[in-house]
Design a protein around this motif. Structure first.
Motif, PDB file in Angstrom:
ATOM      1  N   ILE A   4       0.825  -1.214   0.000  1.00 17.38           N
ATOM      2  CA  ILE A   4       0.000   0.000   0.000  1.00 17.38           C
ATOM      3  C   ILE A   4       0.860   1.265   0.000  1.00 17.38           C
ATOM      4  CG2 ILE A   4      -0.312   0.081   2.517  1.00 17.38           C
ATOM      5  CD1 ILE A   4      -3.341   0.706   1.722  1.00 17.38           C
ATOM      6  N   PHE A   5       2.001   1.238   0.700  1.00 19.31           N
ATOM      7  CA  PHE A   5       2.835   2.449   0.740  1.00 19.31           C
ATOM      8  C   PHE A   5       3.612   2.630  -0.566  1.00 19.31           C
ATOM      9  CE2 PHE A   5       3.098   3.131   5.663  1.00 19.31           C
ATOM     10  CZ  PHE A   5       1.730   3.369   5.679  1.00 19.31           C
ATOM     11  N   PHE A  27       3.146  11.928   4.260  1.00 14.08           N
ATOM     12  CA  PHE A  27       1.699  12.124   4.082  1.00 14.08           C
ATOM     13  C   PHE A  27       1.003  11.897   5.415  1.00 14.08           C
ATOM     14  CE2 PHE A  27       1.071   7.517   4.135  1.00 14.08           C
ATOM     15  CZ  PHE A  27       2.289   7.045   3.644  1.00 14.08           C
ATOM     16  N   ASN A  28      -0.206  12.430   5.520  1.00 11.19           N
ATOM     17  CA  ASN A  28      -0.946  12.314   6.778  1.00 11.19           C
ATOM     18  C   ASN A  28      -1.384  10.880   7.029  1.00 11.19           C
ATOM     19  OD1 ASN A  28      -0.860  15.021   7.615  1.00 11.19           O
ATOM     20  ND2 ASN A  28      -2.542  15.570   6.254  1.00 11.19           N
ATOM     21  N   ASP A  29      -1.255  10.432   8.286  1.00  9.18           N
ATOM     22  CA  ASP A  29      -1.724   9.101   8.666  1.00  9.18           C
ATOM     23  C   ASP A  29      -3.254   9.070   8.567  1.00  9.18           C
ATOM     24  OD1 ASP A  29      -0.352   6.618  10.515  1.00  9.18           O
ATOM     25  OD2 ASP A  29      -2.537   6.789  10.523  1.00  9.18           O
ATOM     26  N   LEU A  30      -3.747   7.937   8.078  1.00  7.54           N
ATOM     27  CA  LEU A  30      -5.201   7.733   7.921  1.00  7.54           C
ATOM     28  C   LEU A  30      -5.917   7.766   9.262  1.00  7.54           C
ATOM     29  CD1 LEU A  30      -6.911   7.023   5.398  1.00  7.54           C
ATOM     30  CD2 LEU A  30      -6.633   4.618   5.987  1.00  7.54           C
ATOM     31  N   SER A  31      -5.242   7.354  10.301  1.00 12.80           N
ATOM     32  CA  SER A  31      -5.859   7.230  11.615  1.00 12.80           C
ATOM     33  C   SER A  31      -4.990   7.965  12.646  1.00 12.80           C
ATOM     34  CB  SER A  31      -5.989   5.742  11.950  1.00 12.80           C
ATOM     35  OG  SER A  31      -6.421   5.563  13.261  1.00 12.80           O
ATOM     36  N   ASN A  85       7.944   1.446  14.230  1.00 13.90           N
ATOM     37  CA  ASN A  85       7.546   0.127  14.705  1.00 13.90           C
ATOM     38  C   ASN A  85       8.173  -0.910  13.783  1.00 13.90           C
ATOM     39  OD1 ASN A  85       5.910   1.317  16.687  1.00 13.90           O
ATOM     40  ND2 ASN A  85       4.188   1.489  15.274  1.00 13.90           N
ATOM     41  N   GLY A  91       5.014  -3.992  16.670  1.00  9.40           N
ATOM     42  CA  GLY A  91       3.704  -3.437  16.340  1.00  9.40           C
ATOM     43  C   GLY A  91       3.589  -2.913  14.923  1.00  9.40           C
ATOM     44  N   GLN A  92       4.488  -3.362  14.019  1.00 10.54           N
ATOM     45  CA  GLN A  92       4.435  -2.895  12.628  1.00 10.54           C
ATOM     46  C   GLN A  92       3.303  -3.587  11.885  1.00 10.54           C
ATOM     47  OE1 GLN A  92       8.030  -3.669  10.401  1.00 10.54           O
ATOM     48  NE2 GLN A  92       7.337  -2.485   8.620  1.00 10.54           N
ATOM     49  N   THR A  93       2.410  -2.795  11.288  1.00  8.31           N
ATOM     50  CA  THR A  93       1.285  -3.377  10.542  1.00  8.31           C
ATOM     51  C   THR A  93       1.464  -3.226   9.035  1.00  8.31           C
ATOM     52  OG1 THR A  93      -0.012  -1.345  10.731  1.00  8.31           O
ATOM     53  CG2 THR A  93      -0.355  -3.010  12.432  1.00  8.31           C
ATOM     54  N   VAL A  94       2.144  -2.185   8.589  1.00  7.49           N
ATOM     55  CA  VAL A  94       2.392  -2.001   7.150  1.00  7.49           C
ATOM     56  C   VAL A  94       3.862  -2.322   6.888  1.00  7.49           C
ATOM     57  CG1 VAL A  94       2.397  -0.384   5.222  1.00  7.49           C
ATOM     58  CG2 VAL A  94       0.578  -0.252   6.949  1.00  7.49           C
ATOM     59  N   HIS A  98       8.455   2.904   7.589  1.00  4.81           N
ATOM     60  CA  HIS A  98       7.882   4.247   7.742  1.00  4.81           C
ATOM     61  C   HIS A  98       8.189   4.776   9.134  1.00  4.81           C
ATOM     62  CE1 HIS A  98       4.888   1.211   8.869  1.00  4.81           C
ATOM     63  NE2 HIS A  98       4.506   2.047   9.828  1.00  4.81           N
ATOM     64  N   HIS A 100       6.688   7.400  11.972  1.00  2.00           N
ATOM     65  CA  HIS A 100       5.571   8.230  12.426  1.00  2.00           C
ATOM     66  C   HIS A 100       6.168   9.532  12.957  1.00  2.00           C
ATOM     67  CE1 HIS A 100       2.594   4.820  12.636  1.00  2.00           C
ATOM     68  NE2 HIS A 100       3.709   4.140  12.711  1.00  2.00           N
TER      69      HIS A 100
HETATM   70  P1  5GP Z   1       2.490   0.752  11.814  1.00  2.00           P
HETATM   71  O1  5GP Z   1       1.477   0.167  12.750  1.00  2.00           O
HETATM   72  O2  5GP Z   1       2.868  -0.225  10.727  1.00  2.00           O
HETATM   73  O3  5GP Z   1       3.676   1.333  12.501  1.00  2.00           O
HETATM   74  O4  5GP Z   1       1.794   1.996  11.152  1.00  2.00           O
HETATM   75  C1  5GP Z   1       1.020   1.935  10.009  1.00  2.00           C
HETATM   76  C2  5GP Z   1       0.284   3.240   9.935  1.00  2.00           C
HETATM   77  O5  5GP Z   1      -0.211   3.386   8.631  1.00  2.00           O
HETATM   78  C3  5GP Z   1      -0.925   3.326  10.879  1.00  2.00           C
HETATM   79  O6  5GP Z   1      -0.773   4.451  11.732  1.00  2.00           O
HETATM   80  C4  5GP Z   1      -2.112   3.463   9.926  1.00  2.00           C
HETATM   81  O7  5GP Z   1      -3.084   4.350  10.421  1.00  2.00           O
HETATM   82  C5  5GP Z   1      -1.467   3.991   8.658  1.00  2.00           C
HETATM   83  N1  5GP Z   1      -2.116   3.587   7.420  1.00  2.00           N
HETATM   84  C6  5GP Z   1      -2.482   2.324   7.060  1.00  2.00           C
HETATM   85  N2  5GP Z   1      -3.012   2.324   5.821  1.00  2.00           N
HETATM   86  C7  5GP Z   1      -2.973   3.606   5.382  1.00  2.00           C
HETATM   87  C8  5GP Z   1      -3.389   4.244   4.172  1.00  2.00           C
HETATM   88  O8  5GP Z   1      -3.891   3.633   3.231  1.00  2.00           O
HETATM   89  N3  5GP Z   1      -3.196   5.597   4.082  1.00  2.00           N
HETATM   90  C9  5GP Z   1      -2.626   6.305   5.093  1.00  2.00           C
HETATM   91  N4  5GP Z   1      -2.479   7.626   4.903  1.00  2.00           N
HETATM   92  N5  5GP Z   1      -2.227   5.739   6.255  1.00  2.00           N
HETATM   93  C10 5GP Z   1      -2.391   4.411   6.405  1.00  2.00           C
END
Ligand code: 5GP
Ligand code: ZN
Length: 112
Positions: A4-5, A27-31, A85, A91-94, A98, A100
């Motif tokens: 996705i990134f 870019f701005n975080d989605l959440s 992360n 706690g890395q999800t993507v 990246h 934060h």
């Molecule tokens: P992680 O948990 O891997 O450190 O952080 C992944 C971050 O990516 C999370 O804060 C999540 O909100 C953000 N994120 C996931 N998918 C997208 C997306 O499609 N667009 C944007 N802008 N942020 C995303």
């Protein structure tokens, strides 16, 4: 590769860009977890901090230059937090490296 990134970096998925150059995009975080919550990523796919090597580490230094610029441009003279992360326990999800970049509130330590 279904990342996705990478898709954000190459413009396939639209996003709120706050900074871009040849090697980095922010870019701005989605959440958002803070009033300012920006993700700074290398355009090159690096899966995680555990995949940084002598061959690709220059972009990491550049990311921290971009972070310092963002802090100045956004008026965060009181500070901010930069988080990475790494891996499942981190706690890395993507799975595209990246950082934060978060500001506009006070953060606790080690959590929050
Ligand atoms: P992680 O948990 O891997 O450190 O952080 C992944 C971050 O990516 C999370 O804060 C999540 O909100 C953000 N994120 C996931 N998918 C997208 C997306 O499609 N667009 C944007 N802008 N942020 C995303
Ligand atoms: Zn990627």
């Amino acid at each position: 590769m279904d990342c996705i990134f990478c898709k954000i970096a190459n413009g396939e998925i639209p996003t709120t860009k706050v900074y871009e150059d040849d090697s980095v995009i922010a870019f701005n975080d989605l959440s958002p977890q803070a009033p300012i919550h920006i993700l700074i990523i290398p355009k090159e796919h690096i899966a995680s901090a555990a995949d940084v090597t002598a061959d690709n580490s220059a972009v990491i230094a550049h990311i921290f230059e971009v972070a310092a610029k963002l802090g100045k441009d956004l008026g965060l003279e009181n500070g901010y937090r930069i988080v990475n992360n790494c891996g499942e326990d981190g706690g890395q999800t993507v799975k595209h490296l990246h950082f934060h970049f978060m500001g506009g509130r006070q953060f606790g330590w080690p959590a929050g």
